[in-house]
Write an enzyme that holds these catalytic residues in place. Structure first.
Site, PDB file in Angstrom:
ATOM      1  N   HIS A   1     -39.263  29.872  23.274  1.00  4.37           N
ATOM      2  CA  HIS A   1     -38.787  30.653  24.425  1.00  4.37           C
ATOM      3  C   HIS A   1     -39.406  32.035  24.432  1.00  4.37           C
ATOM      4  CE1 HIS A   1     -35.732  27.506  24.039  1.00  4.37           C
ATOM      5  NE2 HIS A   1     -35.594  27.628  25.343  1.00  4.37           N
TER       6      HIS A   1
ATOM      7  N   GLU B   1     -41.998  17.893  33.778  1.00  2.92           N
ATOM      8  CA  GLU B   1     -42.918  18.972  34.153  1.00  2.92           C
ATOM      9  C   GLU B   1     -44.208  18.471  34.815  1.00  2.92           C
ATOM     10  OE1 GLU B   1     -41.205  18.898  31.337  1.00  2.92           O
ATOM     11  OE2 GLU B   1     -39.991  20.711  31.466  1.00  2.92           O
TER      12      GLU B   1
END
Ligand SMILES: Cc1ncc(C[n+]2csc(CCOP(=O)(O)OP(=O)(O)O)c2C)c(N)n1
Length: 805
Positions: free
Chosen positions: A592, A525
């Site tokens: 999530h 990332e």
């Protein structure tokens, strides 16, 4: 094993050039010595210099060409001077924090000293031809943060070489440009470094990474930094074989070279440059036996932590001294010639220092004199408080005032004059207001370009034939349109390429537009973000994807320190119009379902933060952003991909202006302010509230940064006089931010008939499963209760308590 370069005498340089290089190094050293003195004598606040790295810098600068890029750190002083990015005079201006672009064009006085940046934007925001420039991406202080950006700067050359459809527009000449990254030995202990080296290797991007190894990271020796105390040894697994074909095994050319060996340094960098330019083979150069003659920075002295024998060795192996000896040994110059020119060098550098100091001080002294004159006029106009003459004298006594001294003196004078009123005082008031405005702009301009704010709305058009599709198909259609109309758009991230992202927004796009346009990346990332920054600096329009909002934390440091500050920290000299695409708010499970919006909005001022409630709006925002040159993060609603929406006929054209909330349900009793996935929940609650006689107005803020620039929420509050801020962030997070915006900034407190309320998620992370979600986040029932409570409090008879507690 180690390819350590030895001295070579057959140099591709004329004698004069070599002597010139030496004097450049010598003058740079003088500037470091004088710079430290300036800090210790109190004229500057902090100093960090390139001493000890001069000769390596010169060798890099000799191989660096126009069009190339640097992504480095504070030790590159000599290199930057040599290429004219920051002359030594400008270095002094930066040391003094001279906040004037004419004197300090790298950061306009905003960066600390040794923060380099070439200005690739014109004053009107248009882009210069980068192939005509020595390009330096703007430095940041967090060590290692230059590395992720280097990935993208280097990768842009790969794209410019391979992607024939790319418009060049002064950004590249066939992808020949090299990115030169520098990093300190100690900073190679950081994850950033390893992630970047790996990414550059995987992408086979033309980067030359220099590790300056002076054995320490401030006071901490290599023993505590890396295995084997030797970055070159532990990088051996990255070594390529000698193959030069396209399908060779990927890897780095690794070299080790002594930092005082001018000839070997020249040879090393020429070799690395030819591999990178011609074949896009990256190199890592480990420059060893470097010294730090004055210690790490002005904050301490290295005598406290370096053993005596190390200090003695550093003196002996000082690169400038060694180069001098070598010049004499090789018969290139004589001791006498060099000494004579060195005297001249000292005078020259001292002249630059003085010129920089005088230029820094002159306007402030002028403003001081203006203030003293204004005070004198007030003193002359009786009656006046006696302390004014004293303030005047104090100002005159200051040898080198700061502007804040003037401002604080003016403030003190006005406090003393609070009960008097005559025209001379008005002059002082006006002077202070003007000075304040000028300094606020001097230090605060260019956080945004505001180009996105200027994009007008284009509404969706529907016809009887407009199909109803799944949410993911709506963004998919938008990306199809974007990729077909703008060849500069490059989409990449984990699972974005072959799969078309985990929710299929890019489904089929790689087949249609090719692997260079829609690309998979590794799980990395921080370097996905850095890759996007570097690419955007070089004229591309990256849409980089962070798979889930929860994983943005890996990249947020790069976003916060590098991307968000870029335009501001260069006072409008650089920009990187990156679009960060991610998805979140709620789905399932701890990692999530995150909606860590307050963390984001408070860390990325300088970017826009968009939170569309559905995919049509997400599509419109992508279109808006591509019409501007500003960086943004867009959070798609994770549980919206399978919700049906009608596809507008003009999906490629629709736009939504930033900072304009939408009233998605009209009502007269309570305003609910929310965004993203909570919009649907608020609407559901509004239905049940209507059944009990409460009419709720629901406002979708749409963008958190900027926030309601036209005061629409204040207008709603005027009608309802009651307000609830609803979201899924932690208590005191974005709900509190929205409350401050509406009640304080828009003056909404004056319209309140009930105490304002927030309804955020719980302080813990969302628990797994439907019930875990229900008791972790707001739901239609808790929204109902929060609103109903407000009504009950206002009118208990009409709205009796439904349940106790
Ligand atoms: C992320 C981060 N951590 C800590 C610091 C404080 N700091 C500034 S320079 C430095 C040492 C860096 O050493 P090295 O990478 O070897 O570079 P050198 O200064 O020796 O050239 C540290 C710890 C910082 N600027 N950034």
């Amino acid at each position: 094993m180690p390819k350590k370069k030895g001295s070579a005498t057959a140099l591709p340089l004329e004698r004069e050039e070599i002597v010139k290089d030496y004097h450049l190094a010598f003058r740079s050293r003088q500037a470091s010595l004088i710079g430290r003195r300036e800090v210790l004598s109190g004229k500057a606040k902090f100093g960090i210099f390139g001493d000890g790295k001069e000769v390596a810098n010169i060798a890099i600068a000799r191989a660096f060409r126009k069009g190339d890029w640097r992504s480095g750190y504070y030790r590159d002083q000599t290199w930057m001077d040599m290429l004219g990015v920051m002359s030594l005079r400008q270095m002094f201006a930066q040391l003094y924090a001279h906040a004037d672009l004419a004197a300090e064009p790298n950061t306009g006085g905003r960066g600390m000293n040794a923060h380099f940046a070439s200005r690739y934007l014109n004053a009107d925001g248009t882009w210069k031809s980068q192939v005509e420039m020595y390009n330096t991406s703007s430095d940041v202080s967090p060590t290692g943060t230059q590395m992720p950006r280097a990935v993208g700067l280097a990768y842009a050359s790969v794209l410019y070489r391979h992607l024939k459809s790319l418009p060049v527009n002064g950004f590249s000449k066939g992808g020949d440009e090299i990115t030169w990254a520098t990093v300190g030995n100690a900073s190679t202990a950081e994850g950033m470094f390893w992630e970047s080296v790996n990414a550059i290797g995987v992408l086979q991007a033309p980067a030359i990474i220099t590790v300056y190894d002076d054995g320490y990271g401030i006071s901490v020796p290599n023993q505590f930094q890396m295995v084997k105390e030797n970055i070159f040894a532990i990088l051996q697994g990255f070594q390529r074989d000698d193959c030069l074909e396209e399908d060779c095994e990927r890897g780095f050319d690794l070299q080790q070279v002594r930092g005082w060996d001018y000839a070997a340094l020249l040879e090393t960098y020429q070799h690395a440059a030819s591999l990178a330019r011609q074949h896009h083979i990256p190199s890592l150069v480990h420059v060893i036996e470097l010294t730090q003659p004055q210690g790490h920075s002005t904050s301490g002295s290295h005598e406290r932590y370096k053993p005596a024998e190390r200090l003695k060795w550093e003196e002996e192996f000082d690169c400038v001294r060694r180069m001098r000896t070598w010049l004499i040994e090789q018969g290139i110059s004589t001791d006498e010639e060099l000494s004579k020119a060195e005297q001249e060098d000292r005078r020259t550098v001292e002249g630059w220092r003085k010129a920089a100091w005088d230029a820094y001080l002159a306007p402030i002294l002028e403003e001081r004199d203006q203030l003293v004159d204004i005070l004198a006029e007030i003193v002359a106009a009786a009656p006046q408080p006696p302390e004014l003459a004293e303030i005047q004298q104090r100002l005159l006594d200051l040898q080198a005032p700061f502007r804040r001294d003037l401002h604080s003196a003016a403030h003190e004078a006005l406090r003393g004059l609070r009960n008097t009123d005559h025209p001379a005082k008005q002059v002082l008031v006006q002077w202070k207001v003007q000075q304040d405005e000028a300094s606020l702009a001097r230090y605060g301009s260019d956080l945004y370009s505001n180009s996105a704010l200027g994009v007008e709305e284009v509404k969706p058009v529907y016809s009887p034939g407009s199909p109803t599709l799944m949410g993911f198909e709506i963004v998919n259609a938008a990306f199809d349109s974007i990729l077909s109309r703008d060849p500069r758009v490059i989409a990449f991230g984990e699972d974005v390429g072959k799969l078309g992202d985990v929710n299929q927004g890019f489904k089929g796009m790689q087949e249609k537009y090719g692997e260079w346009r829609v690309t998979d990346t590794g799980i990395r990332e921080a370097t996905i973000l850095g890759q996007a920054i570097g690419m955007a600096m070089r004229g591309l329009r990256p849409i980089c994807e962070i798979q889930y909002l929860d994983y943005l934390l890996y990249a947020i440091q790069v976003m916060s320190d590098d991307l968000a500050t870029l335009r501001w920290r260069t006072a409008g000299g650089q920009a990187a119009p990156v679009i960060v695409r991610t998805r979140g708010h709620r789905l399932e499970g701890i990692w999530h379902s995150g909606s860590l919006m307050a963390g984001i909005i408070h860390l990325v001022r300088g970017m826009h933060v968009l939170v569309p409630r559905d995919m049509t709006r997400a599509a419109a925002f992508y279109n808006t952003l591509l019409k501007s040159d500003e960086p943004a993060i867009l959070v798609e609603v994770l549980n919206g991909y399978r919700v049906k929406e009608r596809l507008p006929d003009n999906i490629g054209e629709i736009t939504i202006p930033l900072g304009v909330p939408e009233v998605i349900r009209e009502g007269s009793d309570v305003t609910i302010v929310t965004y993203g996935a909570c919009c649907r929940i608020a609407l559901e609650a509004a239905k049940t509230l209507a059944e009990v006689g409460v009419e709720v107005e629901v406002v979708d803020v749409q963008t958190l940064l900027p926030f309601d620039v036209r005061g629409r929420i204040g207008a709603s509050l005027k009608k309802t006089n009651r307000i609830l801020f609803l979201d899924e962030d932690v208590p005191g997070g974005t709900s509190a931010y929205m409350m401050q915006e509406v009640l304080e900034k828009q003056g909404g407190y004056a319209r309140l008939d009930s105490p304002p309320r927030t309804l955020p998620g719980k302080p813990h992370r969302p628990a797994y499963g439907s019930d875990g979600d229900y008791w972790s986040k707001p739901n239609p029932e808790t929204v109902f209760d929060a609103v109903y409570d407000m009504m009950h409090e206002a009118d208990p008879a009409a709205f009796p308590k439904i349940s106790s507690g």
